[in-house]
Write an enzyme that holds these catalytic residues in place. Structure first.
Site, short mmCIF file in Angstrom:
data_model
loop_
_atom_site.label_atom_id
_atom_site.label_comp_id
_atom_site.label_asym_id
_atom_site.label_seq_id
_atom_site.Cartn_x
_atom_site.Cartn_y
_atom_site.Cartn_z
N ASP A 1 6.67 1.00 7.46
CA ASP A 1 6.09 -0.01 6.55
C ASP A 1 6.27 0.45 5.11
O ASP A 1 6.40 1.64 4.83
CB ASP A 1 4.62 -0.26 6.88
CG ASP A 1 3.74 0.97 6.72
OD1 ASP A 1 4.15 2.06 7.17
OD2 ASP A 1 2.64 0.86 6.15
N GLU B 1 1.08 2.82 7.48
CA GLU B 1 0.74 4.01 6.71
C GLU B 1 0.36 3.66 5.28
O GLU B 1 -0.51 4.28 4.69
CB GLU B 1 1.92 5.00 6.70
CG GLU B 1 1.56 6.40 6.23
CD GLU B 1 1.73 6.60 4.72
OE1 GLU B 1 1.35 7.66 4.21
OE2 GLU B 1 2.25 5.68 4.04
#
Length: 381
Positions: free
Chosen positions: A72, A136
């Site tokens: 991400d 994250e």
């Protein structure tokens, strides 16, 4: 370069618009790649977040090396400010551009490529685990934490773990992380009594109380640093009343502080200090108050030893540089992994991470794959 090309893989991942917590196919690319290379792949999704757990080798092996990373990315910000397509994975003059180029699709691509080629060329007497999350950059509650929960439930275990975050400040190989500072934020509200600014004696102005509190907090020396950590810091990040009028004393004032702390403190000890300072302000100014605290992570360290030596020797062998052992920077998912096994971080030069026109040198991605490959060879030697 022989074997799986980490640059091409990085580009494929960048083209996936995986702004946290969306995946947009990034983890599926890795799933298919690893599965075709003989890894057992399991989806460890939670809370709408995709997470990929992949293992090569029997989980009964006594030696298991783990990699951790995320696919991400943060939002692109002002699209018009980019001179290259944010998800175009454009290469120009030996530089690859795109959101996630540095943080950290290149790191994931490098360790995935290293692992795939390693098990194909020199199958180790042991196991390799790749734990890759799509959560994250956000709250990180359903990412690596979910992967670790899956591992506990499935009796999976990493003996050591290398997180592929960008760790080098200026030059490839100049720094690795053996720990991180803790991080916490406190949102504070001082409550007084609204009134006319011409009659301040009929009001209770919360602003002087807040200013006194912020001054005390910001000017307080938390510590002098420790063996492996810089001094802890407190930053005032906002003070606001939401008051548009110049003839009104507001009813309340809000502020927030962010603390990055070393191993002199815990989130609980700093929370108690903040609360005690707030009580003093209430007594001195006759105001009321409220405080909300979020502890994003505690400080931690993997003491210098076999794991940091292993990675440092591989970095020196491939770059000619002995990496500094550091605990600087923000938080990372290593703060979760440290509960599971010894963990260190090493990756690319991170100067452009989260910036417009985020980019990475193509040769650095190849070099990172070579470093990770050497780490695996030396670990299983």
């Amino acid at each position: 370069m022989a074997g799986l090309d980490p640059v091409s893989l990085t580009a494929d991942l960048i083209r996936c618009r995986s702004v946290t917590p969306e995946d947009e196919g990034a983890l599926s690319i890795l799933h298919d790649l690893l599965k075709s290379a003989g890894f057992d792949c399991v989806w460890a999704d939670r809370g709408g977040v995709k997470n990929l757990f992949a293992r090569w080798g029997d989980k009964a092996h006594e030696k298991t090396f783990g990699f951790n990373g995320h696919t991400d990315v943060v939002p692109i910000g002002d699209a018009d400010a980019w001179t290259k397509p944010p998800f175009g994975a454009q290469i120009e003059d030996g530089v690859l551009y795109g959101r996630g180029a540095t943080d950290m699709k290149s790191g994931v691509a490098a360790f995935a490529a290293a692992a795939v080629d390693f098990v194909k060329d020199t199958p180790p007497d042991g196991a390799i685990i790749l734990a890759i999350t799509g959560d994250e950059e956000g709250d990180a509650q359903d990412g690596t934490k979910a992967l670790l929960a899956h591992m506990e439930h499935a009796s999976e275990r990493m003996d050591v773990c290398l997180v592929g975050e960008p760790t080098c400040p200026d030059v490839m190989g100049d720094m690795m992380k053996i720990g991180r500072r803790g991080s916490m934020t406190a949102w504070i509200k001082i409550i007084g009594k609204q009134g006319h600014s011409a009659y301040p004696h009929r009001a209770l102005n919360p602003i002087p109380a807040m200013m006194r509190l912020m001054d005390r907090l910001a000017s307080h020396t938390l510590d002098q640093g420790t063996e492996h950590f810089d001094p802890s810091t407190l930053a005032v990040v906002t003070v606001d009343t939401g008051n548009p009028a110049n003839n009104v004393i507001p009813a309340d004032c809000r502020a927030a502080v962010n603390i990055r702390f070393n191993d002199c403190h815990t989130g609980a000890s700093l929370s108690a200090w903040l609360e005690a300072e707030l009580v003093k302000i209430e007594t001195e100014f006759g105001v009321q108050s409220d405080i909300q605290i979020k502890i994003s992570g505690e400080s931690f360290i993997t003491p210098p030893g076999p794991l940091s030596d292993l990675v440092a020797k591989a970095v020196e062998a491939e770059t000619g540089i002995v990496p500094a052992l550091s605990t600087t920077g923000g938080t990372s998912d290593a703060r979760f992994v440290k509960h599971h096994c010894p963990v260190v971080e090493f990756g690319l030069v991170g100067r452009s991470m989260h910036q417009v026109d985020e980019h990475v040198r193509v040769d650095h991605i190849h070099q990172l794959k070579v470093i990770y490959t050497r780490v695996l060879k030396d670990y299983f030697a």
